[in-house]
Design a protein around this motif. Structure first.
Motif, PDB file in Angstrom:
ATOM      1  N   LEU A  24      -6.336 -15.278  -1.299  1.00 32.25           N
ATOM      2  CA  LEU A  24      -6.968 -14.066  -1.835  1.00 32.25           C
ATOM      3  C   LEU A  24      -5.943 -13.092  -2.425  1.00 32.25           C
ATOM      4  CD1 LEU A  24      -9.639 -13.406   0.949  1.00 32.25           C
ATOM      5  CD2 LEU A  24     -10.021 -14.366  -1.342  1.00 32.25           C
ATOM      6  N   ALA A  25      -4.731 -13.062  -1.852  1.00 37.24           N
ATOM      7  CA  ALA A  25      -3.685 -12.158  -2.332  1.00 37.24           C
ATOM      8  C   ALA A  25      -3.005 -12.695  -3.593  1.00 37.24           C
ATOM      9  CB  ALA A  25      -2.644 -11.917  -1.240  1.00 37.24           C
ATOM     10  N   GLY A  26      -3.245 -13.960  -3.923  1.00 33.50           N
ATOM     11  CA  GLY A  26      -2.668 -14.541  -5.131  1.00 33.50           C
ATOM     12  C   GLY A  26      -1.194 -14.864  -5.029  1.00 33.50           C
ATOM     13  N   SER A  27      -0.743 -15.320  -3.862  1.00 35.77           N
ATOM     14  CA  SER A  27       0.659 -15.670  -3.666  1.00 35.77           C
ATOM     15  C   SER A  27       0.790 -17.178  -3.466  1.00 35.77           C
ATOM     16  CB  SER A  27       1.230 -14.930  -2.457  1.00 35.77           C
ATOM     17  OG  SER A  27       2.577 -15.323  -2.259  1.00 35.77           O
ATOM     18  N   PRO A  28       1.107 -17.913  -4.532  1.00 36.90           N
ATOM     19  CA  PRO A  28       1.174 -19.372  -4.424  1.00 36.90           C
ATOM     20  C   PRO A  28       2.227 -19.867  -3.426  1.00 36.90           C
ATOM     21  CG  PRO A  28       1.980 -18.648  -6.580  1.00 36.90           C
ATOM     22  CD  PRO A  28       1.412 -17.446  -5.889  1.00 36.90           C
ATOM     23  N   MET A  29       3.362 -19.200  -3.355  1.00 28.50           N
ATOM     24  CA  MET A  29       4.395 -19.644  -2.425  1.00 28.50           C
ATOM     25  C   MET A  29       3.988 -19.367  -0.974  1.00 28.50           C
ATOM     26  SD  MET A  29       6.448 -21.238  -4.268  1.00 28.50           S
ATOM     27  CE  MET A  29       7.660 -21.647  -3.051  1.00 28.50           C
ATOM     28  N   ALA A  71       5.038  -6.465   1.115  1.00 28.77           N
ATOM     29  CA  ALA A  71       5.283  -5.091   0.656  1.00 28.77           C
ATOM     30  C   ALA A  71       5.540  -5.084  -0.849  1.00 28.77           C
ATOM     31  CB  ALA A  71       6.460  -4.487   1.412  1.00 28.77           C
ATOM     32  N   LEU A  72       6.291  -6.066  -1.331  1.00 33.79           N
ATOM     33  CA  LEU A  72       6.544  -6.155  -2.769  1.00 33.79           C
ATOM     34  C   LEU A  72       5.268  -6.410  -3.562  1.00 33.79           C
ATOM     35  CD1 LEU A  72       9.874  -8.218  -2.746  1.00 33.79           C
ATOM     36  CD2 LEU A  72       9.596  -5.782  -3.320  1.00 33.79           C
ATOM     37  N   LEU A  73       4.289  -7.063  -2.925  1.00 38.75           N
ATOM     38  CA  LEU A  73       3.010  -7.334  -3.583  1.00 38.75           C
ATOM     39  C   LEU A  73       1.963  -6.243  -3.310  1.00 38.75           C
ATOM     40  CD1 LEU A  73       2.625 -11.182  -2.936  1.00 38.75           C
ATOM     41  CD2 LEU A  73       3.445 -10.019  -5.007  1.00 38.75           C
ATOM     42  N   ALA A  74       2.370  -5.171  -2.612  1.00 42.48           N
ATOM     43  CA  ALA A  74       1.479  -4.060  -2.257  1.00 42.48           C
ATOM     44  C   ALA A  74       0.286  -4.523  -1.416  1.00 42.48           C
ATOM     45  CB  ALA A  74       1.012  -3.299  -3.498  1.00 42.48           C
ATOM     46  N   GLN A  75       0.507  -5.530  -0.580  1.00 44.06           N
ATOM     47  CA  GLN A  75      -0.490  -5.994   0.388  1.00 44.06           C
ATOM     48  C   GLN A  75      -0.098  -5.357   1.730  1.00 44.06           C
ATOM     49  OE1 GLN A  75      -3.232  -8.086  -0.085  1.00 44.06           O
ATOM     50  NE2 GLN A  75      -2.819  -7.804  -2.256  1.00 44.06           N
ATOM     51  N   TRP A  76      -0.509  -4.116   1.913  1.00 42.51           N
ATOM     52  CA  TRP A  76       0.037  -3.294   2.990  1.00 42.51           C
ATOM     53  C   TRP A  76      -0.387  -3.730   4.386  1.00 42.51           C
ATOM     54  CZ3 TRP A  76       4.096  -1.579   1.114  1.00 42.51           C
ATOM     55  CH2 TRP A  76       4.155  -1.166  -0.218  1.00 42.51           C
ATOM     56  N   THR A  77      -1.602  -4.206   4.552  1.00 43.19           N
ATOM     57  CA  THR A  77      -2.009  -4.671   5.883  1.00 43.19           C
ATOM     58  C   THR A  77      -1.175  -5.874   6.290  1.00 43.19           C
ATOM     59  OG1 THR A  77      -4.273  -3.878   5.542  1.00 43.19           O
ATOM     60  CG2 THR A  77      -3.929  -5.464   7.324  1.00 43.19           C
ATOM     61  N   ALA A  78      -1.074  -6.842   5.400  1.00 44.59           N
ATOM     62  CA  ALA A  78      -0.283  -8.037   5.704  1.00 44.59           C
ATOM     63  C   ALA A  78       1.181  -7.670   5.955  1.00 44.59           C
ATOM     64  CB  ALA A  78      -0.400  -9.052   4.566  1.00 44.59           C
ATOM     65  N   ALA A  79       1.730  -6.770   5.144  1.00 44.70           N
ATOM     66  CA  ALA A  79       3.129  -6.357   5.323  1.00 44.70           C
ATOM     67  C   ALA A  79       3.333  -5.703   6.690  1.00 44.70           C
ATOM     68  CB  ALA A  79       3.543  -5.395   4.206  1.00 44.70           C
ATOM     69  N   ALA A  80       2.432  -4.796   7.057  1.00 42.03           N
ATOM     70  CA  ALA A  80       2.553  -4.094   8.341  1.00 42.03           C
ATOM     71  C   ALA A  80       2.392  -5.055   9.515  1.00 42.03           C
ATOM     72  CB  ALA A  80       1.519  -2.975   8.424  1.00 42.03           C
ATOM     73  N   LEU A  81       1.401  -5.944   9.428  1.00 42.06           N
ATOM     74  CA  LEU A  81       1.170  -6.883  10.534  1.00 42.06           C
ATOM     75  C   LEU A  81       2.313  -7.879  10.671  1.00 42.06           C
ATOM     76  CD1 LEU A  81      -2.670  -7.531  10.211  1.00 42.06           C
ATOM     77  CD2 LEU A  81      -1.470  -6.077  11.864  1.00 42.06           C
ATOM     78  N   MET A  82       2.898  -8.291   9.573  1.00 47.78           N
ATOM     79  CA  MET A  82       4.044  -9.209   9.645  1.00 47.78           C
ATOM     80  C   MET A  82       5.272  -8.511  10.230  1.00 47.78           C
ATOM     81  SD  MET A  82       3.521 -12.342   8.724  1.00 47.78           S
ATOM     82  CE  MET A  82       2.255 -13.316   7.953  1.00 47.78           C
ATOM     83  N   LEU A  83       5.479  -7.248   9.875  1.00 43.61           N
ATOM     84  CA  LEU A  83       6.592  -6.504  10.458  1.00 43.61           C
ATOM     85  C   LEU A  83       6.395  -6.355  11.963  1.00 43.61           C
ATOM     86  CD1 LEU A  83       9.232  -5.006   9.981  1.00 43.61           C
ATOM     87  CD2 LEU A  83       7.892  -2.952   9.481  1.00 43.61           C
ATOM     88  N   LEU A  84       5.176  -6.028  12.355  1.00 47.12           N
ATOM     89  CA  LEU A  84       4.865  -5.947  13.782  1.00 47.12           C
ATOM     90  C   LEU A  84       5.073  -7.303  14.462  1.00 47.12           C
ATOM     91  CD1 LEU A  84       3.785  -4.251  16.169  1.00 47.12           C
ATOM     92  CD2 LEU A  84       1.477  -4.979  15.472  1.00 47.12           C
TER      93      LEU A  84
END
Length: 166
Positions: A135-140, A46-59
């Motif tokens: 693809l989202a550019g999140s090294p961690m 959510a902080l990275l504005a990757q909304w699909t990933a944020a929603a699916l992880m919350l689910l």
């Protein structure tokens, strides 16, 4: 501290829960650790504005808690349908497709009665999430999934040796 740095810090904490998860034999302990990890990862996305990933992880956090109490195939199909709806509503391109594939495979894995089967399917799902994180550019997040695969393999070897399926 920047939003990006906070997102990466959340992943560091999630990594701790991921590494612990597959060192347990009991599925209940595995999915409890995973639920905490994916909740933190949802906030990260959510902080990275990757909304699909944020929603699916919350689910996924909700799904992991549900699978502690039920292996119902009806619930599995409900979560798979929810994955699809969330992906369509938040669609943002290629990363959304990889998130959807990873989330769907991990949904199937989490409804497995066997921890061995859960581990096997989870490794395939992790691979899709790994591509998403690149693809989202999140090294961690890339490091998290890489360590998650490694931890899963170590746990699998500890409990099942080199046997690939049963």
């Amino acid at each position: 501290m920047s939003v990006f740095m906070i997102s990466q810090l959340l992943i560091v904490i999630a990594i701790c829960f991921d590494l612990m998860s597959f060192q347990f034999k009991q599925k209940r302990m595995i999915v409890t650790c995973l639920s905490v990890s994916v909740l933190l990862t949802s906030i990260h996305f959510a902080l990275l504005a990757q909304w699909t990933a944020a929603a699916l992880m919350l689910l996924a956090a909700v799904r992991y808690i549900v699978t502690i109490f039920s292996y119902s195939k009806r619930l599995m199909f409900l979560f798979l349908a929810a994955n699809l709806v969330l992906t369509v509503v938040t669609f943002g391109g290629l990363t959304s497709l990889f998130s959807f594939a990873g989330g769907s495979l991990q949904t199937i894995a989490s409804f497995s009665k066997s921890d061995q089967r859960l581990r096997q399917i989870m490794m395939v799902g992790i691979s899709f999430w790994l591509v998403n994180h690149v693809l989202a550019g999140s090294p961690m997040a890339v490091m998290m999934e890489s360590l998650f695969i490694g931890s899963n393999l170590v746990g699998y070897y500890r409990f099942y040796g080199m046997k690939l399926s049963s």
